[in-house]
Design an enzyme around this catalytic site. Structure first.
Site, mmCIF file in Angstrom:
data_model
loop_
_atom_site.group_PDB
_atom_site.id
_atom_site.type_symbol
_atom_site.label_atom_id
_atom_site.label_comp_id
_atom_site.label_asym_id
_atom_site.label_seq_id
_atom_site.Cartn_x
_atom_site.Cartn_y
_atom_site.Cartn_z
ATOM 1 N N ASP A 6 -6.601 -3.742 2.235
ATOM 2 C CA ASP A 6 -5.499 -4.590 1.775
ATOM 3 C C ASP A 6 -5.801 -6.048 2.122
ATOM 4 O OD1 ASP A 6 -2.214 -3.956 1.130
ATOM 5 O OD2 ASP A 6 -2.760 -5.960 1.830
ATOM 6 N N ASN A 36 5.205 2.797 -1.974
ATOM 7 C CA ASN A 36 6.442 2.186 -2.447
ATOM 8 C C ASN A 36 6.668 2.556 -3.913
ATOM 9 O OD1 ASN A 36 7.196 0.783 -0.053
ATOM 10 N ND2 ASN A 36 5.547 -0.670 -0.449
ATOM 11 N N HIS A 43 -0.294 3.396 -5.477
ATOM 12 C CA HIS A 43 -1.259 3.224 -4.381
ATOM 13 C C HIS A 43 -0.661 3.771 -3.101
ATOM 14 C CE1 HIS A 43 1.154 -0.457 -4.815
ATOM 15 N NE2 HIS A 43 1.058 -0.623 -3.494
ATOM 16 N N HIS A 78 -0.682 3.281 0.848
ATOM 17 C CA HIS A 78 -1.074 2.442 1.980
ATOM 18 C C HIS A 78 -1.530 3.392 3.091
ATOM 19 C CE1 HIS A 78 1.002 -1.361 0.629
ATOM 20 N NE2 HIS A 78 1.682 -0.478 -0.086
HETATM 21 P P1 AMP Z 1 3.256 -2.722 -2.710
HETATM 22 O O1 AMP Z 1 4.361 -3.647 -2.247
HETATM 23 O O2 AMP Z 1 3.401 -1.343 -2.159
HETATM 24 O O3 AMP Z 1 3.067 -2.774 -4.187
HETATM 25 O O4 AMP Z 1 1.930 -3.275 -2.038
HETATM 26 C C1 AMP Z 1 0.968 -4.026 -2.699
HETATM 27 C C2 AMP Z 1 -0.118 -4.332 -1.696
HETATM 28 O O5 AMP Z 1 -1.233 -4.812 -2.392
HETATM 29 C C3 AMP Z 1 0.264 -5.393 -0.649
HETATM 30 O O6 AMP Z 1 0.112 -4.844 0.659
HETATM 31 C C4 AMP Z 1 -0.719 -6.521 -0.918
HETATM 32 O O7 AMP Z 1 -1.133 -7.182 0.256
HETATM 33 C C5 AMP Z 1 -1.867 -5.773 -1.592
HETATM 34 N N1 AMP Z 1 -2.707 -6.560 -2.471
HETATM 35 C C6 AMP Z 1 -2.323 -7.396 -3.473
HETATM 36 N N2 AMP Z 1 -3.391 -7.931 -4.095
HETATM 37 C C7 AMP Z 1 -4.491 -7.402 -3.485
HETATM 38 C C8 AMP Z 1 -5.907 -7.559 -3.667
HETATM 39 N N3 AMP Z 1 -6.417 -8.366 -4.613
HETATM 40 N N4 AMP Z 1 -6.743 -6.873 -2.851
HETATM 41 C C9 AMP Z 1 -6.238 -6.061 -1.893
HETATM 42 N N5 AMP Z 1 -4.926 -5.873 -1.677
HETATM 43 C C10 AMP Z 1 -4.055 -6.534 -2.447
#
Ligand code: AMP
Length: 109
Positions: free
Chosen positions: A28, A82, A95, A97
């Protein structure tokens, strides 16, 4: 195209942890724990609610492999996903986490 679609298509970079034909794991970009990895299917599905049993089964198996790859299987970890507005899902692409590398009690999840 959202950011995870771009990553899968090779149009955006990621810090890769593990990959197979159907799934990809990468760190992340804004880690919420010492180890914070995202695991995704390569086929874009909006969230867990709209995912097929096959995709979810594969993602669970892949998550276990990711944990083994980085040693989280030995120390413990948390898996979180989420779904939609009230969960504040930022990226509309399923995704998991994968969080660990420290005791998670103090984290605001
Ligand atoms: P969510 O709120 O569950 O959709 O989480 C999205 C996650 O994606 C967050 O923890 C962000 O920090 C992560 N994220 C967004 N863009 C990127 C990226 N380019 N590479 C890695 N992680 C990302």
């Amino acid at each position: 195209m959202n950011i995870f679609e771009k990553i899968v298509a090779g149009k955006a970079q990621c810090n890769k942890v593990l990959e197979n034909d159907d799934y990809l794991a990468f760190y992340d970009i804004a880690p919420k724990a010492r180890v914070h990895i995202l695991a995704i299917p390569k086929v874009c599905v909006k969230d867990l609610q709209s995912a097929s049993p096959d995709v979810l089964k594969g993602l669970c198996e892949f998550t276990k492999e990711v944990a083994q790859t980085v040693g989280l299987d030995k120390t413990g970890y948390r898996v979180l996903t989420n779904i939609g507005e009230d969960a504040n899902q930022e990226v509309p692409y399923l995704h998991f986490h994968i969080l660990g590398g420290e005791n998670l009690k103090a984290l605001g999840f």
